[in-house]
Enzyme design. Structure first.
Site, PDB file in Angstrom:
ATOM      1  N   ARG A 203       0.847  -1.201   0.000  1.00  0.00           N
ATOM      2  CA  ARG A 203       0.000   0.000   0.000  1.00  0.00           C
ATOM      3  C   ARG A 203       0.877   1.243   0.000  1.00  0.00           C
ATOM      4  NH1 ARG A 203      -4.912   0.333   4.037  1.00  0.00           N
ATOM      5  NH2 ARG A 203      -3.314   1.207   5.380  1.00  0.00           N
TER       6      ARG A 203
ATOM      7  N   THR B 252      -1.747   7.283  -0.116  1.00  0.00           N
ATOM      8  CA  THR B 252      -3.043   7.017  -0.764  1.00  0.00           C
ATOM      9  C   THR B 252      -3.685   5.713  -0.302  1.00  0.00           C
ATOM     10  OG1 THR B 252      -2.035   5.809  -2.578  1.00  0.00           O
ATOM     11  CG2 THR B 252      -2.268   8.197  -2.859  1.00  0.00           C
TER      12      THR B 252
ATOM     13  N   ASP C  93       0.048  -1.727  12.229  1.00  0.00           N
ATOM     14  CA  ASP C  93       0.614  -2.232  10.974  1.00  0.00           C
ATOM     15  C   ASP C  93       1.140  -3.644  11.211  1.00  0.00           C
ATOM     16  OD1 ASP C  93       2.569  -2.878   8.896  1.00  0.00           O
ATOM     17  OD2 ASP C  93       2.232  -0.834   8.219  1.00  0.00           O
TER      18      ASP C  93
ATOM     19  N   ASP D  18       4.823  -4.455  10.036  1.00  0.00           N
ATOM     20  CA  ASP D  18       5.824  -3.792  10.875  1.00  0.00           C
ATOM     21  C   ASP D  18       5.931  -4.480  12.231  1.00  0.00           C
ATOM     22  OD1 ASP D  18       6.569  -1.935   9.003  1.00  0.00           O
ATOM     23  OD2 ASP D  18       5.367  -0.305   9.824  1.00  0.00           O
TER      24      ASP D  18
HETATM   25  C1  PRP Z   1      -1.108  -4.565   4.620  1.00  0.00           C
HETATM   26  C2  PRP Z   1      -1.798  -5.898   4.851  1.00  0.00           C
HETATM   27  C3  PRP Z   1      -2.643  -6.068   3.624  1.00  0.00           C
HETATM   28  C4  PRP Z   1      -3.013  -4.637   3.299  1.00  0.00           C
HETATM   29  C5  PRP Z   1      -4.440  -4.399   3.657  1.00  0.00           C
HETATM   30  O1  PRP Z   1      -0.018  -4.702   3.768  1.00  0.00           O
HETATM   31  O2  PRP Z   1      -0.896  -6.953   5.051  1.00  0.00           O
HETATM   32  O3  PRP Z   1      -1.956  -6.668   2.557  1.00  0.00           O
HETATM   33  O4  PRP Z   1      -2.145  -3.796   4.065  1.00  0.00           O
HETATM   34  O5  PRP Z   1      -4.844  -3.118   3.307  1.00  0.00           O
HETATM   35  P1  PRP Z   1      -5.936  -2.839   2.190  1.00  0.00           P
HETATM   36  O6  PRP Z   1      -7.071  -3.747   2.457  1.00  0.00           O
HETATM   37  O7  PRP Z   1      -6.285  -1.389   2.389  1.00  0.00           O
HETATM   38  O8  PRP Z   1      -5.302  -3.079   0.845  1.00  0.00           O
HETATM   39  P2  PRP Z   1       0.980  -3.503   3.421  1.00  0.00           P
HETATM   40  O9  PRP Z   1       0.612  -2.886   2.103  1.00  0.00           O
HETATM   41  O10 PRP Z   1       1.107  -2.582   4.572  1.00  0.00           O
HETATM   42  O11 PRP Z   1       2.340  -4.238   3.127  1.00  0.00           O
HETATM   43  P3  PRP Z   1       3.266  -5.200   4.029  1.00  0.00           P
HETATM   44  O12 PRP Z   1       2.510  -6.496   4.159  1.00  0.00           O
HETATM   45  O13 PRP Z   1       4.477  -5.320   3.179  1.00  0.00           O
HETATM   46  O14 PRP Z   1       3.529  -4.548   5.346  1.00  0.00           O
HETATM   47  N1  URA Z   2      -2.533  -2.794   6.984  1.00  0.00           N
HETATM   48  C1  URA Z   2      -2.189  -3.028   8.258  1.00  0.00           C
HETATM   49  O1  URA Z   2      -1.175  -3.674   8.525  1.00  0.00           O
HETATM   50  N2  URA Z   2      -3.008  -2.553   9.230  1.00  0.00           N
HETATM   51  C2  URA Z   2      -4.118  -1.837   8.975  1.00  0.00           C
HETATM   52  O2  URA Z   2      -4.822  -1.434   9.906  1.00  0.00           O
HETATM   53  C3  URA Z   2      -4.449  -1.594   7.629  1.00  0.00           C
HETATM   54  C4  URA Z   2      -3.646  -2.099   6.648  1.00  0.00           C
END
Ligand code: PRP
Ligand code: URA
Length: 207
Positions: free
Chosen positions: A102, A106, A198, A201
């Site tokens: 993400r 945005t 997150d 993280d």
């Molecule tokens: C997080 C999570 C999902 C996404 C959900 O990933 O693991 O994949 O956000 O959000 P959405 O429903 O609004 O798309 P992130 O993009 O933070 O990446 P990461 O797993 O690399 O931390």
């Molecule tokens: N991704 C995350 O890891 N946490 C949230 O709350 C939304 C998206």
């Protein structure tokens, strides 16, 4: 397709620890595996089986063998925290990977990696992605999988927002969502409230 709300007490015990802001990455990873085992067992409750016979030390016994071609697809990066739990339960599963990230401002997900196994048409595909927030990542993963021929897909997540559930239901009404929690909604930064922060993280200590 309705959301399957998983109510098992051990699922919610693990979710409590995952939500707690003081939980360090080591415990967070452990609880992510614990909750994922239970959620996966629920999501794969209806796997087809064949009746077979095995010889116990005492004599023949009827037994059941899973006949489904299970494919598990973690959405990188956070979904990797759920993968080993699925493979423990379904050691024969094939694995596809989808990398989605993400944008921090945005919240729109963009794809940076995809490697899927072939012949998905008759597979039982399980997407594992812990957070279903706006639903952008889940819908993108579903589009990749359906474009590749997958027809029977379910989504396992650890916390969902109503917005994400609605987005998946609108785009892919046949996809079942397995989660223990549909929270209040999203904040201005598109994080789930109360959620758990997150996930990636916290899993990898990159906060
Ligand atoms: C997080 C999570 C999902 C996404 C959900 O990933 O693991 O994949 O956000 O959000 P959405 O429903 O609004 O798309 P992130 O993009 O933070 O990446 P990461 O797993 O690399 O931390
Ligand atoms: N991704 C995350 O890891 N946490 C949230 O709350 C939304 C998206």
């Amino acid at each position: 397709m309705p959301v399957h709300l998983v109510e098992h007490p051990l699922v919610h015990d693990a979710l409590r620890i995952l939500r707690d802001r003081t939980t360090p990455p080591e415990a967070f990873r452990r609880e992510a595996v614990r909750i994922s085992r239970l959620l996966t067992a629920e999501a794969l409750r209806d796997l087809p089986v064949a009746t077979v016979t095995v010889e116990t030390p005492i004599g023949p016994s009827p037994a059941r063998r899973v006949t489904a071609d299970v494919v598990v697809v973690p959405v990188l990066r956070a979904g990797l925290g759920m993968l080993d739990a699925v493979l423990e339960l379904a050691p024969h599963a094939r694995v596809g990977h989808i990398g989605l990230q993400r944008d921090e401002t945005t919240a729109v997900a963009s794809q940076y990696y995809a490697k899927l196994p072939p012949d998905l048409a008759s597979a039982w595909v399980v997407i594992v992605d812990p957070m279903l927030a706006t639903g952008g990542s889940a819908v993108a993963a579903l589009r990749l999988l359906t474009d590749a021929g997958a027809r029977r897909i379910r989504l396992v997540c650890i916390v969902a927002a109503p917005e994400g559930v609605a987005a998946v239901e609108r785009a892919y009404p046949d996809v079942a969502i397995y989660t223990p929690a549909v929270d209040q909604g999203l904040n201005a930064h598109k994080f789930i409230v109360p959620g758990l922060g997150d996930f990636g993280d916290r899993l990898y200590g990159t906060v």
